[in-house]
Motif scaffolding. Structure first.
Motif: not given
Ligand code: ADP
Ligand code: ASP
Ligand code: MG
Length: 412
Positions: A389-409
């Motif tokens: 659970l995080i502050d909502r204003k960081y939600m999109e940033l968090a999704v993108q950061a995790l997508h990058d960290a786990f190299e899901l692309e």
């Protein structure tokens, strides 16, 4: 004749033109020799508008009347779809949930399907009807009142019909061309998956990926329904979209299959409650009786026999939860100094069957969030997911950061 279930979501029936386009897709399958059960959603935006009217009229609404109002959107599109098919010379007829009937529990606004009677519709197929158009999202309670299945419930209607009628496949037509590693509207790097395991889809859906309603995935898993998600806007072949299937049918997969988010979360903290046996039951019992779906729970360290209890819940249940807690305090069953509500939080989760056999996923997740300066407020884990659970204003940033960290692309 072989039978298909085809479900069209809100954007796929948003205008008369789109209904015509969807009807043409149905016509293609009818021409191939299939009888078809079409499940329709309300036109996009309609259900939100209806829910808004209910809440404006009565903030702590009677759920039976909520269902009477919000089920109406699907009535319109079912009739229009049947008319459109008839104009194309395809023999079609529409059904409301209660006419089928789709029997559900009486848990209004979140009812579960108990039984679907097939006689009426099969009788019409036997007489030469080729398409049954059924209003999604709705059913009838044992008391004979209209019920709805929870937001996104047309997906569940579709899978339940596929199971009840033994359909060859259940195709969910939507506004994206399949299930992605994360919501393609949040990350441009999201990658479409050709296949995803039921269990992963189940977790992603329950953690907020609204491409399929959670219950629809549960039903597909239980009744072995061949479930496919595809776009109603592109030309389709037999291998388009994403197939939701058994784990064994997937050759290669990443440790993390996807990232999900849920925007409409709230966090409540009861400050200074007595730390005694039974306190959790005294708090969460009344919440559950008021229909509040508590998700994450944290009990803080106790000092002088008192502790803080924090839990998360959907934002639209905050008023109910506050009332339940105030009533419990008045009745003396719990005592707290203060009730603090934070409605500006969001939940972000990583999901993957690979976590069963790989360690370090949580650590990598926390490091990626830390690198962006995102503070974690609450954490929960299960065998195949980690949620924060995080502050909502960081939600999109968090999704993108995790997508990058786990190299899901990248494909594993
Ligand atoms: P429908 O009206 O067709 O039921 P929904 O809006 O309920 O459509 O679901 C489709 C939406 O789900 C997409 O537009 C997309 O923004 C969202 N979505 C969230 N997570 C995912 C994901 N992992 N893959 C694909 N779509 C996703
Ligand atoms: N129309 C309903 C909703 O918006 C059901 C659905 O579309 O699946 O939640
Ligand atoms: Mg939906």
């Amino acid at each position: 004749m072989p039978l298909l279930v085809m479900k069209f979501g809100g954007t796929s029936v948003a205008t008369l033109d789109r209904i015509r386009r969807a009807a043409k897709r149905v016509g293609v399958e009818v021409a191939k020799g299939y009888d078809v059960i079409v499940i329709v959603s309300a036109m996009s935006g309609k259900t939100n508008e209806l829910v808004g009217w209910v809440k404006e009229t009565s903030p702590l609404f009677d759920a039976r009347e909520y269902d009477a109002v919000v089920s109406s959107g699907e009535q319109v599109t079912a009739g229009l779809m049947a008319l459109t098919l008839q104009e194309m010379d395809v023999p079609a007829r529409s059904w409301q949930g209660w006419q089928v009937p789709v029997q559900t529990t009486s848990a209004h606004s979140a009812a579960r399907i108990e039984d679907i009677q097939t006689e009426n519709i099969n009788g019409k197929f036997a007489e030469g009807m080729r398409v049954a158009v059924v209003a999604g999202f709705q059913g009838v309670s044992p008391e004979g009142r209209i019920t709805t299945l929870g937001r996104g419930g047309s997906d569940t209607t579709a899978v339940a019909f596929a199971a009840a009628f033994g359909a060859e496949r259940c195709d969910i037509y939507t506004d994206v061309d399949g299930v992605y590693t994360t919501d393609p509207r949040i990350s441009s790097k999201a990658r479409k998956l050709d296949r995803i395991a039921f269990e992963e889809m189940l977790e992603l859906a329950s953690l907020g990926a609204k491409v399929l309603q959670t219950r629809s995935v549960e039903l597909a898993m239980r009744y072995k329904v061949k479930l496919r998600v595809l776009s109603s806007f592109d030309e389709q072949t037999d291998t388009s979209g994403t197939l939701v299937c058994d784990e064994e049918e997937i050759m290669e997969s990443n440790v993390v299959a996807g990232v999900a988010y849920s925007r409409d979360e709230a966090k409540m903290t009861l400050i200074s409650v007595a730390d005694r046996p039974g306190i959790a039951a005294a708090i969460f019992g009344p919440l559950s009786e008021s229909g509040v779906n508590v998700d994450m729970i944290v009990q803080n360290i106790s000092e002088d026999g008192r502790t803080d209890m924090t839990f998360s819940l959907p934002t639209d249940q905050v008023a109910r939860a506050e009332k339940a807690m105030e009533d419990a305090k008045t009745s003396g069953s719990i005592n707290y100094h203060d009730l603090v509500t934070d409605t500006d939080v969001a939940k972000v989760s990583v999901v993957g069957i690979g976590m069963r056999s790989h360690t370090g996923v949580a650590a990598k997740m926390f490091a990626a969030l830390n690198a962006e300066g995102i503070n974690i407020k609450v954490i929960t884990t299960s065998e195949i997911k980690v949620s924060v659970l995080i502050d909502r204003k960081y939600m999109e940033l968090a999704v993108q950061a995790l997508h990058d960290a786990f190299e899901l692309e990248k494909v594993a």
